[in-house]
Motif scaffolding. Structure first.
Motif, short mmCIF file in Angstrom:
data_model
loop_
_atom_site.label_atom_id
_atom_site.label_comp_id
_atom_site.label_asym_id
_atom_site.label_seq_id
_atom_site.Cartn_x
_atom_site.Cartn_y
_atom_site.Cartn_z
N PRO A 4 0.82 -1.22 0.00
CA PRO A 4 0.00 0.00 0.00
C PRO A 4 0.85 1.27 0.00
CG PRO A 4 0.14 -0.87 2.22
CD PRO A 4 0.91 -1.82 1.34
N ASP A 65 -3.65 1.71 5.77
CA ASP A 65 -3.44 0.58 4.86
C ASP A 65 -2.12 -0.12 5.15
OD1 ASP A 65 -5.81 1.26 3.60
OD2 ASP A 65 -4.83 2.38 1.98
N THR A 122 -10.24 1.93 5.61
CA THR A 122 -10.40 2.47 4.27
C THR A 122 -10.97 1.39 3.35
OG1 THR A 122 -8.23 1.78 3.46
CG2 THR A 122 -8.33 3.88 4.67
N ARG A 124 -9.61 0.43 0.66
CA ARG A 124 -8.48 -0.41 0.28
C ARG A 124 -8.20 -1.45 1.36
NH1 ARG A 124 -2.99 1.03 -2.76
NH2 ARG A 124 -1.82 -0.85 -2.25
N THR A 125 -8.28 -1.04 2.62
CA THR A 125 -8.06 -2.00 3.70
C THR A 125 -9.14 -3.06 3.73
OG1 THR A 125 -6.82 -0.43 5.06
CG2 THR A 125 -7.86 -2.24 6.21
#
Length: 207
Positions: A4, A65, A122, A124-125
Motif C-alpha cells: 500500500p 493501509d 479504508t 483499500r483496507t
C-alpha cells in the motif's frame, strides 16, 4: 500481497525509518484513536520530517493501509507456521489449536484491535481484508490436508472460507467484550466450528 506504500524503501536505513514510522503510528492509534493519525502527528511521534513520511505514506488512509498490511502479513505467517507444524504432528483438536493461536495474537496486537474496532478502515483496507481472509482460508485448507482428515477440492476451499468468516466474527465480538477475549464466547466458537468440521469431514466421506 500488493504494497500500500507510495514507494517501497530499498535501503536498510529507509526500511528502518519506515518501520519506526509505523511503530509510532501504532502507538498513536492505540493511545489516541484513529482520528489522531495525521501525517504531522505521526511524523512528530516518529521524529522524522513530514517530507520523509510523504515519500511512503501521503495521508491517513495510506498509514492505515500500511498498518493493516503488516498485521495481515503477521497473521498469515502464523498460519504458515501452523500448516507446517500440522504436517509433522497429530492434533486431537485442530479447531482448538487454531482458535487459541489466533486468540493469543488478538491479545497482543493492540493496534489491530484498535483499528478494527474503530471506524477508520479504508476501502483499500477492506478489500485487502477480503483477500487476507481467502489466504487464511487456504491456510486452514492446508492444515486439514496435512492432518489428513479430508480430501482436497472446491467444497473444502468453500468450507474453509466459511469457517474463517465465522471464526473472525466471533473472535472480534469476544475481544470487543473483553480485552483478554470473552472466554465463554471463544469456547462457544470452538464448539460451533468443531461441529462444522465434523460435518465437512462426514460430507467428504459420503462422496
Amino acid at each position: 500481497m500488493e504494497t500500500p506504500l507510495r514507494r517501497t524503501p530499498r535501503q536498510a536505513r529507509s526500511k528502518a525509518r519506515l518501520a519506526q514510522v509505523l511503530r509510532a503510528a501504532e502507538r498513536i492509534l492505540v493511545e489516541e484513536g484513529v482520528e489522531a493519525l495525521t501525517t504531522t502527528r505521526v511524523a512528530a511521534e516518529a521524529e522524522v520530517s513530514v517530507g520523509s513520511l510523504y515519500q511512503y505514506l501521503p495521508d491517513r488512509g495510506a498509514i492505515i493501509d500500511a498498518l493493516a498490511a503488516g498485521w495481515f502479513a503477521r497473521l498469515e505467517a502464523v498460519m504458515d507456521d501452523l500448516a507446517r507444524a500440522a504436517a509433522g504432528e497429530r492434533w486431537e483438536d485442530p479447531v482448538g489449536v487454531l482458535i487459541d493461536a489466533y486468540a493469543g495474537i488478538y491479545r497482543t496486537e493492540h493496534g489491530f484491535r484498535a483499528l478494527w474496532f474503530g471506524s477508520g478502515l479504508t476501502e483499500r483496507t477492506r478489500a485487502a481484508d477480503r483477500e487476507h481472509k481467502r489466504r487464511m482460508a487456504d491456510g486452514i485448507r492446508r492444515v486439514l490436508l496435512a492432518l489428513d482428515v479430508v480430501a482436497d477440492g472446491e467444497d473444502l476451499a468453500r468450507a474453509c472460507h466459511a469457517a474463517v468468516l465465522a471464526a473472525d466474527a466471533l473472535a472480534q465480538e469476544a475481544f470487543r467484550r473483553d480485552a483478554d477475549g470473552d472466554a465463554a464466547l471463544l469456547d462457544e466458537a470452538k464448539v460451533m466450528l468443531r461441529g462444522y468440521l465434523t460435518d465437512v469431514v462426514a460430507r467428504d466421506r459420503h462422496l
